[in-house]
Design a protein around this motif. Structure first.
Motif, PDB file in Angstrom:
ATOM      1  N   VAL A   1     -48.145 -46.005 -29.721  1.00  0.00           N
ATOM      2  CA  VAL A   1     -48.707 -47.046 -30.605  1.00  0.00           C
ATOM      3  C   VAL A   1     -50.134 -47.307 -30.136  1.00  0.00           C
ATOM      4  O   VAL A   1     -50.372 -47.468 -28.932  1.00  0.00           O
ATOM      5  CB  VAL A   1     -47.881 -48.348 -30.510  1.00  0.00           C
ATOM      6  CG1 VAL A   1     -48.597 -49.507 -31.189  1.00  0.00           C
ATOM      7  CG2 VAL A   1     -46.493 -48.154 -31.129  1.00  0.00           C
TER       8      VAL A   1
ATOM      9  N   SER B   1     -45.718 -49.917 -18.851  1.00  0.00           N
ATOM     10  CA  SER B   1     -46.000 -50.956 -17.842  1.00  0.00           C
ATOM     11  C   SER B   1     -45.079 -52.151 -18.049  1.00  0.00           C
ATOM     12  O   SER B   1     -44.930 -52.635 -19.180  1.00  0.00           O
ATOM     13  CB  SER B   1     -47.444 -51.460 -17.979  1.00  0.00           C
ATOM     14  OG  SER B   1     -48.355 -50.425 -17.792  1.00  0.00           O
TER      15      SER B   1
ATOM     16  N   ALA C   1     -47.188 -47.560 -23.444  1.00  0.00           N
ATOM     17  CA  ALA C   1     -47.591 -48.909 -23.011  1.00  0.00           C
ATOM     18  C   ALA C   1     -47.441 -49.922 -24.134  1.00  0.00           C
ATOM     19  O   ALA C   1     -47.038 -51.064 -23.903  1.00  0.00           O
ATOM     20  CB  ALA C   1     -49.033 -48.888 -22.492  1.00  0.00           C
TER      21      ALA C   1
ATOM     22  N   THR D   1     -48.738 -47.949 -16.230  1.00  0.00           N
ATOM     23  CA  THR D   1     -49.087 -46.824 -17.099  1.00  0.00           C
ATOM     24  C   THR D   1     -50.249 -46.001 -16.528  1.00  0.00           C
ATOM     25  O   THR D   1     -50.205 -44.770 -16.505  1.00  0.00           O
ATOM     26  CB  THR D   1     -49.488 -47.367 -18.491  1.00  0.00           C
ATOM     27  OG1 THR D   1     -48.395 -48.134 -18.994  1.00  0.00           O
ATOM     28  CG2 THR D   1     -49.810 -46.256 -19.456  1.00  0.00           C
ATOM     29  N   THR D   2     -51.276 -46.702 -16.080  1.00  0.00           N
ATOM     30  CA  THR D   2     -52.485 -46.005 -15.614  1.00  0.00           C
ATOM     31  C   THR D   2     -52.156 -45.098 -14.431  1.00  0.00           C
ATOM     32  O   THR D   2     -52.546 -43.922 -14.408  1.00  0.00           O
ATOM     33  CB  THR D   2     -53.574 -47.036 -15.229  1.00  0.00           C
ATOM     34  OG1 THR D   2     -53.823 -47.855 -16.366  1.00  0.00           O
ATOM     35  CG2 THR D   2     -54.849 -46.354 -14.780  1.00  0.00           C
TER      36      THR D   2
ATOM     37  N   HIS E   1     -45.580 -55.250 -17.233  1.00  0.00           N
ATOM     38  CA  HIS E   1     -46.214 -56.537 -17.579  1.00  0.00           C
ATOM     39  C   HIS E   1     -46.411 -56.717 -19.084  1.00  0.00           C
ATOM     40  O   HIS E   1     -46.682 -57.826 -19.545  1.00  0.00           O
ATOM     41  CB  HIS E   1     -47.549 -56.704 -16.836  1.00  0.00           C
ATOM     42  CG  HIS E   1     -48.645 -55.799 -17.308  1.00  0.00           C
ATOM     43  ND1 HIS E   1     -49.603 -56.209 -18.194  1.00  0.00           N
ATOM     44  CD2 HIS E   1     -48.936 -54.505 -17.022  1.00  0.00           C
ATOM     45  CE1 HIS E   1     -50.446 -55.216 -18.418  1.00  0.00           C
ATOM     46  NE2 HIS E   1     -50.060 -54.168 -17.729  1.00  0.00           N
TER      47      HIS E   1
ATOM     48  N   GLY F   1     -50.814 -57.962 -26.199  1.00  0.00           N
ATOM     49  CA  GLY F   1     -51.091 -56.538 -25.981  1.00  0.00           C
ATOM     50  C   GLY F   1     -51.727 -56.306 -24.626  1.00  0.00           C
ATOM     51  O   GLY F   1     -51.580 -55.235 -24.030  1.00  0.00           O
TER      52      GLY F   1
ATOM     53  N   HIS G   1     -56.274 -45.025 -25.296  1.00  0.00           N
ATOM     54  CA  HIS G   1     -56.763 -45.983 -24.297  1.00  0.00           C
ATOM     55  C   HIS G   1     -57.497 -45.188 -23.214  1.00  0.00           C
ATOM     56  O   HIS G   1     -57.136 -44.048 -22.923  1.00  0.00           O
ATOM     57  CB  HIS G   1     -55.536 -46.687 -23.709  1.00  0.00           C
ATOM     58  CG  HIS G   1     -55.832 -47.854 -22.827  1.00  0.00           C
ATOM     59  ND1 HIS G   1     -56.236 -47.714 -21.515  1.00  0.00           N
ATOM     60  CD2 HIS G   1     -55.770 -49.191 -23.047  1.00  0.00           C
ATOM     61  CE1 HIS G   1     -56.393 -48.909 -20.977  1.00  0.00           C
ATOM     62  NE2 HIS G   1     -56.117 -49.826 -21.888  1.00  0.00           N
TER      63      HIS G   1
HETATM   64  C1  LIG Z   1     -51.957 -47.705 -24.935  1.00  0.00           C
HETATM   65  C2  LIG Z   1     -52.251 -48.121 -23.520  1.00  0.00           C
HETATM   66  N1  LIG Z   1     -52.257 -47.194 -22.563  1.00  0.00           N
HETATM   67  C3  LIG Z   1     -52.491 -47.526 -21.282  1.00  0.00           C
HETATM   68  C4  LIG Z   1     -52.735 -48.821 -20.896  1.00  0.00           C
HETATM   69  C5  LIG Z   1     -52.953 -49.146 -19.465  1.00  0.00           C
HETATM   70  O1  LIG Z   1     -51.909 -49.965 -19.003  1.00  0.00           O
HETATM   71  P1  LIG Z   1     -51.943 -50.618 -17.548  1.00  0.00           P
HETATM   72  O2  LIG Z   1     -53.258 -51.357 -17.452  1.00  0.00           O
HETATM   73  O3  LIG Z   1     -50.775 -51.519 -17.521  1.00  0.00           O
HETATM   74  O4  LIG Z   1     -51.871 -49.506 -16.565  1.00  0.00           O
HETATM   75  C6  LIG Z   1     -52.751 -49.819 -21.877  1.00  0.00           C
HETATM   76  C7  LIG Z   1     -53.066 -51.211 -21.518  1.00  0.00           C
HETATM   77  O5  LIG Z   1     -53.469 -52.011 -22.327  1.00  0.00           O
HETATM   78  C8  LIG Z   1     -52.494 -49.454 -23.220  1.00  0.00           C
HETATM   79  O6  LIG Z   1     -52.486 -50.376 -24.183  1.00  0.00           O
END
Ligand SMILES: Cc1ncc(COP(=O)(O)O)c(C=O)c1O
Length: 405
Positions: free
Chosen positions: A172, A222, A201, A93-94, A224, A29, A122
């Motif tokens: 999710v 994302s 994500a 995503t961020t 990764h 995750g 998140h």
């Molecule tokens: C639900 C959710 N949103 C946003 C993010 C942020 O993703 P990233 O750090 O790849 O930008 C995550 C990362 O764990 C996530 O699980």
């Protein structure tokens, strides 16, 4: 049926020993391991095709541009997006959520407006909206969880007022693994003309997602977490926003023409991709989606759901374990605690057996406040995980419980 052994052979990292035990990687995750096809795609790009994209007439630049745009097409097919230009490459995503929040703050949001989130968001899907709210006298409203730790969608509609403009929600939960009833959320949101932002994500790596069917305004994820490299992700927007979302970042590559007085911007994705992008990352992302396509995302979902139900049943047999978000329709993730123990201690002891789990608040502190706990131990699966690994994990968890008692 998937051939897990064959799949595992494509992940060299899984063969190594950690603390004298074969690595069991249950922290997917956070980020998932990368198959050889992705590593090779990036390696090949730098070995044979490295050049800057879009603006070169020379051969290598044309090849690099083609590889980059091929990835966009591959990913568009994966999400059933009809126009690949609707996919903007970002750092993940961020960044995607930040760009949406900034764009909407310059278009539909006005002083005092409201944005709806959920209790299990998140931090990356809270802070960009909170920043806007703090600067604009806005309000964040929160869909609560019911006693089953699922979204209470009866409450959702009661939160909506004339000032509500946006719902931004996780598909999710990254901590609980529960799947939001997104079809119902979309139906309610559309009835009230809300802009819908879907944080994929944690869904994109596990579930089939059809963006033509879902009809959200924005979707983000994302690479990764999808077997691809770090530092790259997508921002999908529907045709309306592709043409109307104000840009928040600009620079080379986004334009048709520039004078000191005026700029005419390019159309489509380029308008949102200033500067030299993460070319190798995008190429690796395309290879990662091809890897998923070879196995088929439906098969990945089925395999992981089997693992979730298997581990959940084993954990439910242990009286010392408190499980969160128990459900038999989840994607990828389970969270638990050992009664009267801090998750860090559990995670540290599991690491001694080569088992990698995540511990802590998982960037969901408001969810931890709701659950009244400092954090959880989170096990999250990918396609290469097995029931044998779960058996080993349970055996060692029992030892950890004894050690901590
Ligand atoms: C639900 C959710 N949103 C946003 C993010 C942020 O993703 P990233 O750090 O790849 O930008 C995550 C990362 O764990 C996530 O699980």
């Amino acid at each position: 049926m998937i051939d897990v052994l064959n799949i595992r052979n494509q992940f060299p990292i899984l063969n190594q020993k950690i603390n004298a035990n074969t690595l069991i990687y249950f922290d997917n995750g956070a980020t998932v391991q990368k198959p050889l096809s992705v590593i090779n795609a990036i390696n090949n790009y730098y070995t044979h095709s490295n050049a800057n994209i879009h603006r070169g007439v020379h051969t290598l630049s044309r090849i690099a541009s083609e590889l980059y745009e091929n990835s966009r097409t591959t990913i568009a097919h994966f999400f059933n997006v009809s126009n690949a230009q609707q996919l903007i490459f970002t750092s993940g995503t961020t960044e995607s959520i930040n760009l949406i929040a900034q764009g909407l703050s310059k278009s539909i949001l006005t002083e005092g407006d409201e944005i709806i989130l959920s209790q299990y968001e998140h931090h990356s899907n809270i802070l960009p909206w909170q920043l806007w709210a703090q600067e604009n006298n806005g309000h964040l409203k929160v869909i609560p969880l019911n006693s089953n730790q699922e979204l209470d969608l009866e409450k959702f509609e009661t939160l909506i007022t004339k000032k509500t403009k946006i719902i931004s929600i996780a598909h999710v939960s990254n901590t609980l693994g529960v799947i939001s009833n997104i079809e119902k959320i979309i139906k309610i949101a559309k009835k009230h003309n809300l802009v819908i932002v879907l944080d994929g994500a944690q869904s994109a790596p596990h579930m089939q997602i059809d963006l033509q069917k879902l009809e959200v305004d924005f979707f983000v994820c994302s690479a990764h977490k999808m077997y691809g490299p770090t530092g790259v992700g997508i921002l999908y927007m529907n045709e309306y926003w592709l043409n109307n979302l104000p840009i928040s970042k600009t620079g080379g590559g986004t334009i048709k023409s520039v004078t000191f007085n005026e700029t005419i911007y390019a159309e489509g994705a380029l308008r949102f991709e200033p500067g030299t992008p993460n070319i190798s990352g995008v190429i690796g992302f395309g290879a990662a989606v091809n890897f998923i396509n070879e196995i088929k995302i439906e098969n990945i979902y089925k395999h992981e759901l089997e693992l979730i139900n298997y581990i959940q049943n084993k954990l439910l047999e242990l009286p010392e374990v408190v499980l969160y978000g128990v459900s038999n329709v989840k994607a990828g993730v389970i969270s638990f605690n050992i009664k009267n123990n801090h998750p860090f201690d559990v995670g540290t002891l599991l690491d001694k057996y080569g088992i990698a789990v995540r511990t802590g608040h998982h960037c969901t502190q408001p969810l931890m406040q709701f659950l009244q706990i400092p954090g959880t131990v989170r096990v999250s699966f990918a396609v290469y995980n097995t029931k044998q690994e779960i058996d080993f994990f349970i055996e060692k968890l029992k030892k950890v419980i004894l050690m901590l008692s």
